[in-house]
Design a protein around this motif. Structure first.
Motif, mmCIF file in Angstrom:
data_model
loop_
_atom_site.group_PDB
_atom_site.id
_atom_site.type_symbol
_atom_site.label_atom_id
_atom_site.label_comp_id
_atom_site.label_asym_id
_atom_site.label_seq_id
_atom_site.Cartn_x
_atom_site.Cartn_y
_atom_site.Cartn_z
ATOM 1 N N ARG A 466 0.826 -1.206 0.000
ATOM 2 C CA ARG A 466 0.000 0.000 0.000
ATOM 3 C C ARG A 466 0.864 1.261 0.000
ATOM 4 N NH1 ARG A 466 -5.433 -0.391 1.845
ATOM 5 N NH2 ARG A 466 -6.370 -2.022 0.547
ATOM 6 N N SER A 467 1.873 1.285 0.833
ATOM 7 C CA SER A 467 2.733 2.467 0.913
ATOM 8 C C SER A 467 4.068 2.075 1.517
ATOM 9 C CB SER A 467 2.074 3.567 1.759
ATOM 10 O OG SER A 467 1.910 3.126 3.098
ATOM 11 N N SER A 468 5.075 2.863 1.190
ATOM 12 C CA SER A 468 6.402 2.621 1.750
ATOM 13 C C SER A 468 7.222 3.895 1.634
ATOM 14 C CB SER A 468 7.098 1.474 1.002
ATOM 15 O OG SER A 468 8.350 1.190 1.584
ATOM 16 N N ASP A 469 7.677 4.389 2.780
ATOM 17 C CA ASP A 469 8.539 5.569 2.800
ATOM 18 C C ASP A 469 9.536 5.416 3.943
ATOM 19 O OD1 ASP A 469 7.028 6.101 5.093
ATOM 20 O OD2 ASP A 469 5.630 7.378 3.982
ATOM 21 N N SER A 470 10.163 6.494 4.298
ATOM 22 C CA SER A 470 11.202 6.430 5.331
ATOM 23 C C SER A 470 10.646 6.072 6.702
ATOM 24 C CB SER A 470 11.926 7.774 5.407
ATOM 25 O OG SER A 470 11.006 8.820 5.704
ATOM 26 N N SER A 471 9.324 6.180 6.896
ATOM 27 C CA SER A 471 8.729 5.860 8.195
ATOM 28 C C SER A 471 8.237 4.422 8.270
ATOM 29 C CB SER A 471 7.566 6.814 8.490
ATOM 30 O OG SER A 471 6.559 6.687 7.501
ATOM 31 N N GLY A 472 8.384 3.652 7.196
ATOM 32 C CA GLY A 472 7.977 2.256 7.229
ATOM 33 C C GLY A 472 7.156 1.858 6.019
ATOM 34 N N SER A 473 6.736 0.592 6.016
ATOM 35 C CA SER A 473 5.963 0.034 4.899
ATOM 36 C C SER A 473 4.638 -0.506 5.403
ATOM 37 C CB SER A 473 6.746 -1.085 4.198
ATOM 38 O OG SER A 473 7.995 -0.611 3.732
ATOM 39 N N VAL A 474 3.656 -0.575 4.485
ATOM 40 C CA VAL A 474 2.335 -1.120 4.803
ATOM 41 C C VAL A 474 1.963 -2.116 3.711
ATOM 42 C CG1 VAL A 474 -0.101 -0.640 5.202
ATOM 43 C CG2 VAL A 474 1.627 1.013 5.945
ATOM 44 N N PHE A 475 1.779 -3.384 4.106
ATOM 45 C CA PHE A 475 1.299 -4.412 3.192
ATOM 46 C C PHE A 475 -0.171 -4.690 3.501
ATOM 47 C CE2 PHE A 475 5.786 -5.060 2.664
ATOM 48 C CZ PHE A 475 5.925 -5.546 1.375
ATOM 49 N N ALA A 476 -0.964 -4.921 2.444
ATOM 50 C CA ALA A 476 -2.401 -5.162 2.598
ATOM 51 C C ALA A 476 -2.749 -6.533 2.037
ATOM 52 C CB ALA A 476 -3.211 -4.083 1.888
ATOM 53 N N ILE A 477 -3.513 -7.308 2.836
ATOM 54 C CA ILE A 477 -4.024 -8.611 2.397
ATOM 55 C C ILE A 477 -5.547 -8.522 2.414
ATOM 56 C CG2 ILE A 477 -3.977 -11.099 2.751
ATOM 57 C CD1 ILE A 477 -1.574 -10.690 4.587
ATOM 58 N N SER A 478 -6.173 -8.699 1.254
ATOM 59 C CA SER A 478 -7.634 -8.600 1.150
ATOM 60 C C SER A 478 -8.221 -9.967 0.854
ATOM 61 C CB SER A 478 -8.028 -7.612 0.042
ATOM 62 O OG SER A 478 -7.527 -6.320 0.325
ATOM 63 N N PHE A 479 -9.280 -10.325 1.615
ATOM 64 C CA PHE A 479 -9.997 -11.581 1.427
ATOM 65 C C PHE A 479 -11.468 -11.282 1.169
ATOM 66 C CE2 PHE A 479 -6.479 -12.863 4.213
ATOM 67 C CZ PHE A 479 -5.988 -13.958 3.527
ATOM 68 N N PRO A 480 -12.129 -12.065 0.316
ATOM 69 C CA PRO A 480 -13.585 -11.933 0.198
ATOM 70 C C PRO A 480 -14.266 -12.547 1.415
ATOM 71 C CG PRO A 480 -12.802 -13.699 -1.220
ATOM 72 C CD PRO A 480 -11.572 -13.041 -0.646
ATOM 73 N N TYR A 481 -15.441 -12.009 1.768
ATOM 74 C CA TYR A 481 -16.205 -12.561 2.881
ATOM 75 C C TYR A 481 -16.658 -13.979 2.573
ATOM 76 C CZ TYR A 481 -16.932 -8.552 5.971
ATOM 77 O OH TYR A 481 -16.771 -7.541 6.868
ATOM 78 N N SER A 482 -16.806 -14.766 3.625
ATOM 79 C CA SER A 482 -17.417 -16.079 3.469
ATOM 80 C C SER A 482 -18.899 -15.900 3.191
ATOM 81 C CB SER A 482 -17.225 -16.912 4.742
ATOM 82 O OG SER A 482 -18.018 -18.075 4.690
ATOM 83 N N GLU A 483 -19.425 -16.627 2.204
ATOM 84 C CA GLU A 483 -20.847 -16.521 1.877
ATOM 85 C C GLU A 483 -21.715 -17.174 2.936
ATOM 86 O OE1 GLU A 483 -21.455 -18.130 -1.933
ATOM 87 O OE2 GLU A 483 -20.298 -16.594 -2.989
ATOM 88 N N GLU A 484 -21.131 -18.080 3.724
ATOM 89 C CA GLU A 484 -21.922 -18.812 4.707
ATOM 90 C C GLU A 484 -21.726 -18.252 6.111
ATOM 91 O OE1 GLU A 484 -20.752 -22.817 4.393
ATOM 92 O OE2 GLU A 484 -21.421 -23.078 2.327
#
Length: 488
Positions: A466-484
């Motif tokens: 998602r972002s990365s600069d001198s203050s650190g990095s941000v990784f994003a993991i997205s999952f779809p909702y369970s239908e049940e």
């Protein structure tokens, strides 16, 4: 309201509108001109009758004034004359004679329905008045009975225009009937003509749709009736275009095959070079230690150190091969409804000692309850562990790693952020490439993020920086909702 949108209906509608507008405008103009002509003729006839009768009325009044005839004979004579004139021309509805004293000498009226205007007291000049409308319209002509400047009275004639109006209505009906017949005939002719043209265009359109929908230009162009007009030129142009597109498609396919082969060879070369580099580093140390052991000149401590180096190098080579196999083959996933919070906490328990050793604090800020997600818990735990290990390596002593989450519509996103030095912009697009790593030699294979991204995508999710600069990095993991599932 529904209007047909086809070319046939549009063309017929426009042509019919033009033809009907022209026909009815012309008919209206002709009828109006004919009515003006008939009205002018009737006006002249009524005026001529009035003038001729005025001479008789004037002479009779003069004779009566000179005592050449008495009043009763004058009235009888004028009454007979007026009746004879009205009998001769049925269009005369009323005739009135008034003497200079304002007395009505003669008044003969066919019908009295209130249409006539009031009788004036005196008339100095000939007056023509149009009263009534339609079949009730008539001319009222008032003419003084005078010789030079001396007057003996005036006469008044009411001339009906009923015959003119009836003739105009009959002519209008006849013109409209003929116009309607012409319009119907035009519709039939135009319909057949347009149908002939549109059928040719429809056949061409069907042929074009075969190519545009299927996208297969290798099939021959269908045979269409040969034409010498503009539609025939359009058919020939489209045939030429299909042939050209077919040739271009063949050339494009050949180019794609060549590019694919070139890219494939480049990928194989890059992969081979990366594997050779990763394996040669520990293998060089193993061979060096093995040669020293073969010479047999080492003391016990040196012998043990060489054996440990050989064991570490071989373990390193095995790890590289295992990661390579994990990346190259896609093992089946054990998908089931999973409590994500349990996966996160198991990952944290595995890294507890490692994070404490690096003096890195992992802070969990997840909403409760978390949604249940269809996933392979073991594979996703591998992803979390990989990302957290990378974050711990990138975070200096005393730093913090935060795991947070947020629900967006039908998906849930985990955010893993650190307080490290970040990732340089010029290499951010390459961090998910196989065998690419920024760690020191022997510290990583460069397959961790590539494997993690592949696993998330196989779950229908998404892994991104998602972002990365001198203050650190941000990784994003997205999952779809369970239908049940609802929530954990």
């Amino acid at each position: 309201m529904f209007f047909p949108q086809g070319l046939r209906f549009k063309f017929i509608g426009i042509v019919l509108l033009c033809i009907s507008g022209t026909i009815f405008s012309t008919a209206y103009y002709m009828l109006d001109k004919e009515r003006e002509l008939l009205m002018d003729t009737a006006r002249q006839q009524a005026l001529s009758l009035t003038k001729a009768s005025a001479i008789v009325f004037t002479n009779t009044l003069i004779y009566e004034e000179l005592d050449m005839i008495d009043e009763s004979d004058m009235v009888d004579y004028l009454s007979y004359y007026v009746a004879d004139v009205m009998r001769t021309d049925p269009r005369i509805e009323a005739f009135t004679v008034v003497d200079k004293h304002g007395r009505i000498v003669v008044e003969n009226t066919v019908r009295n329905d209130g249409r006539e205007s009031a009788v004036p007291e005196a008339v100095n000049d000939t007056e023509i008045e149009l009263i009534g409308q339609g079949v009730d319209a008539m001319f009222v002509i008032t003419k003084p009975l005078a010789i030079e400047s001396k007057q003996w009275g005036y006469c008044r004639l009411q001339f009906s225009l009923e015959d003119i109006e009836k003739a105009r209505i009959a002519a209008r009906n006849e013109v409209f009937a003929i116009s309607g017949a012409c319009l119907l005939f035009s519709l039939m002719v135009i319909g057949f003509s347009v149908d002939y043209l549109v059928k040719s265009l429809q056949r061409l359109s069907d042929a074009m749709e075969r190519f545009t929908v299927n996208g297969d230009f290798s099939k021959p162009f269908p045979d269409l009736p040969e034409r010498k007009d503009e539609i025939g030129q359009l058919q020939q142009s489209f045939k030429w275009m299909v042939k050209r597109l077919h040739r271009e498609e063949q050339e494009r396919n050949r180019t794609k095959e060549q590019m694919f082969h070139t890219e494939k060879m480049a990928t194989i070369g890059q992969l081979t070079a990366s594997i050779a580099h990763e394996v040669n580093n520990p293998l060089g140390g193993v061979l060096l230690c093995f040669n020293n052991l073969m010479k047999g000149r080492l003391d016990e401590d040196a012998h043990r150190q060489h054996v440990e180096v050989i064991n570490s190098g071989l373990e390193r080579i095995r790890t590289i091969m295992r990661d390579l196999l994990d990346y190259s083959r896609q093992s089946s996933l054990n998908i089931q409804q999973t409590d994500v919070s349990d996966v996160v906490h198991k990952s944290l328990s595995l890294l507890e000692l490692f994070s404490k050793k690096r003096d890195v604090t992992i802070h969990v800020d997840l909403p409760e309850p978390l949604p249940l997600i269809q996933m392979d818990g073991a594979k996703i735990q591998q992803v979390f562990v990989n990302l957290l290990v990378n974050a711990i390596h990138a975070t200096p002593d005393g730093g913090t790693i935060t795991i947070s989450g947020q629900a967006v519509e039908d998906s849930f996103t985990f955010l893993i952020s650190d307080t490290g030095t970040g990732i340089a912009p010029e290499i951010q697009d390459r961090i998910f490439d196989p065998f690419y790593t920024t760690k020191d030699v022997g510290q990583g294979t460069g397959l961790g993020l590539a494997i993690a991204k592949s696993l998330i995508e196989r779950h229908g999710g998404k892994l991104e920086l998602r972002s990365s600069d001198s203050s650190g990095s941000v990784f994003a993991i997205s999952f779809p909702y369970s239908e049940e599932g609802d929530s954990a």
